[in-house]
Scaffold this motif. Structure first.
Motif, PDB file in Angstrom:
ATOM      1  N   TRP A   1      45.896  28.736  44.415  1.00 35.67           N
ATOM      2  CA  TRP A   1      44.780  29.580  43.978  1.00 35.67           C
ATOM      3  C   TRP A   1      43.969  28.797  42.954  1.00 35.67           C
TER       4      TRP A   1
ATOM      5  N   ASP B   1      41.546  27.409  39.963  1.00 39.95           N
ATOM      6  CA  ASP B   1      41.035  27.895  38.685  1.00 39.95           C
ATOM      7  C   ASP B   1      39.529  28.116  38.814  1.00 39.95           C
ATOM      8  N   GLU B   2      38.924  28.723  37.816  1.00 37.24           N
ATOM      9  CA  GLU B   2      37.517  29.120  37.927  1.00 37.24           C
ATOM     10  C   GLU B   2      36.583  27.926  38.076  1.00 37.24           C
TER      11      GLU B   2
ATOM     12  N   ARG C   1      36.918  26.720  41.609  1.00 39.24           N
ATOM     13  CA  ARG C   1      36.313  27.718  42.502  1.00 39.24           C
ATOM     14  C   ARG C   1      34.784  27.597  42.496  1.00 39.24           C
TER      15      ARG C   1
ATOM     16  N   VAL D   1      34.023  34.562  50.775  1.00 37.25           N
ATOM     17  CA  VAL D   1      33.815  35.049  49.414  1.00 37.25           C
ATOM     18  C   VAL D   1      34.543  34.118  48.449  1.00 37.25           C
ATOM     19  N   ALA D   2      33.820  33.574  47.481  1.00 41.53           N
ATOM     20  CA  ALA D   2      34.406  32.583  46.577  1.00 41.53           C
ATOM     21  C   ALA D   2      35.620  33.121  45.830  1.00 41.53           C
ATOM     22  N   GLN D   3      35.619  34.412  45.521  1.00 42.45           N
ATOM     23  CA  GLN D   3      36.755  34.999  44.792  1.00 42.45           C
ATOM     24  C   GLN D   3      38.037  34.999  45.630  1.00 42.45           C
ATOM     25  N   ARG D   4      37.904  34.765  46.943  1.00 41.90           N
ATOM     26  CA  ARG D   4      39.094  34.720  47.794  1.00 41.90           C
ATOM     27  C   ARG D   4      39.435  33.303  48.249  1.00 41.90           C
ATOM     28  N   TYR D   5      38.765  32.300  47.713  1.00 45.35           N
ATOM     29  CA  TYR D   5      39.099  30.919  48.061  1.00 45.35           C
ATOM     30  C   TYR D   5      40.574  30.648  47.761  1.00 45.35           C
ATOM     31  N   HIS D   6      41.231  29.967  48.675  1.00 47.33           N
ATOM     32  CA  HIS D   6      42.638  29.597  48.479  1.00 47.33           C
ATOM     33  C   HIS D   6      42.996  28.522  49.495  1.00 47.33           C
TER      34      HIS D   6
END
Length: 197
Positions: free
Chosen positions: A15, A17-18, A21, A43-48
Motif C-alpha cells: 500500500w 505512502d501518500e 501515491r 482511483v488513486a486512493q485504491r492504488y496498490h
C-alpha cells in the motif's frame, strides 16, 4: 427469501505512502494525456500492488489464520523503483506501472508469505506473480512499454485488504498491517531474482 450473504474478497498487498501515491497519479495523468485511452482511470486512493489473492469468499477461519500467519512473516524493507508503464492483453486492457528490475526483496516477501500461508493450509489463488500497480481499466488499446519518470517507493510494511464486492464505488478496507523487519534474513544467494513480465 433470505438475502444473499456478501462475499469476503481478501488480498495481501503493498500500500503506497501518500507521496508515492501522488507520484503514481501524476504518472498516470501524463500517460492519459499522451495516449488518450478509453475506459476509466483507477482511483488513486485504491492504488496498490497485489502480493497474494486469497479469494472472493474467504471463510472467517481462513481470514483469522491468514492474519496469524502474516504476523510471523519476516522480510526486509526495500525500495521499489517504478520506472515504466505497460498493459496486460486481457479483456479489460488494464494499464499499469511497474519495475523493469524488481528488487529481490519483493519476490522474497511474496514467496515467504505464500509458503507460510500454504503451510497453514490457507487457500491461495494460483496466479503468476506479476508485480504491478493498475492505473487504468478498459483502455480499449494496449499501452506499449513506456518509460516514465522513476518513482522511488519505500516499502516498509504489507497489508491485508478486504474489497467490498457489489458496492459502487468499490470500497477497500485495510484489515491488517504488518511492518517489515530490517533484521530479517536475506534471500538465499541466487534466489528471488525476478523480472516484470
Amino acid at each position: 427469501m433470505p438475502a444473499e450473504r456478501p462475499g469476503n474478497r481478501l488480498f495481501f498487498a503493498l500500500w503506497p505512502d501518500e507521496a508515492t501515491r501522488a507520484a503514481c497519479a501524476e504518472a498516470a495523468r501524463v500517460l492519459r494525456l499522451r495516449m488518450q485511452p478509453r475506459g476509466a482511470p483507477s482511483v488513486a486512493q485504491r492504488y496498490h500492488l497485489t502480493l497474494l489473492f486469497l479469494g472472493d469468499d474467504v471463510p472467517e477461519v481462513a481470514e483469522t489464520a491468514a492474519r496469524q500467519v502474516a504476523s510471523h512473516v519476516r522480510a526486509r524493507p526495500f525500495t521499489l523503483r517504478l520506472d515504466h508503464a505497460g498493459s496486460f492483453r486481457n479483456r479489460e486492457v488494464p494499464w499499469w506501472l511497474g519495475s523493469r528490475e524488481p528488487p529481490p526483496a519483493l519476490s522474497t516477501l511474496h514467496e515467504r508469505l505464500r509458503e507460510a500461508l500454504l503451510r497453514a493450509r490457507v487457500p491461495v489463488q494460483p496466479m503468476r506473480f506479476s508485480p504491478h500497480l493498475t492505473i487504468h481499466r478498459d483502455a480499449g488499446a494496449p499501452l506499449p512499454p513506456t518509460l516514465i519518470q522513476p518513482i522511488e517507493w519505500p516499502v516498509r510494511d504489507f497489508v491485508l485488504i478486504r474489497s467490498h464486492i457489489g458496492r459502487a464505488p468499490v470500497v477497500y478496507e485495510q484489515v491488517g498491517c504488518w511492518p517489515l523487519d530490517p533484521d530479517a534474513p536475506e534471500a538465499a544467494a541466487g534466489g528471488g531474482q525476478m523480472r516484470l513480465l
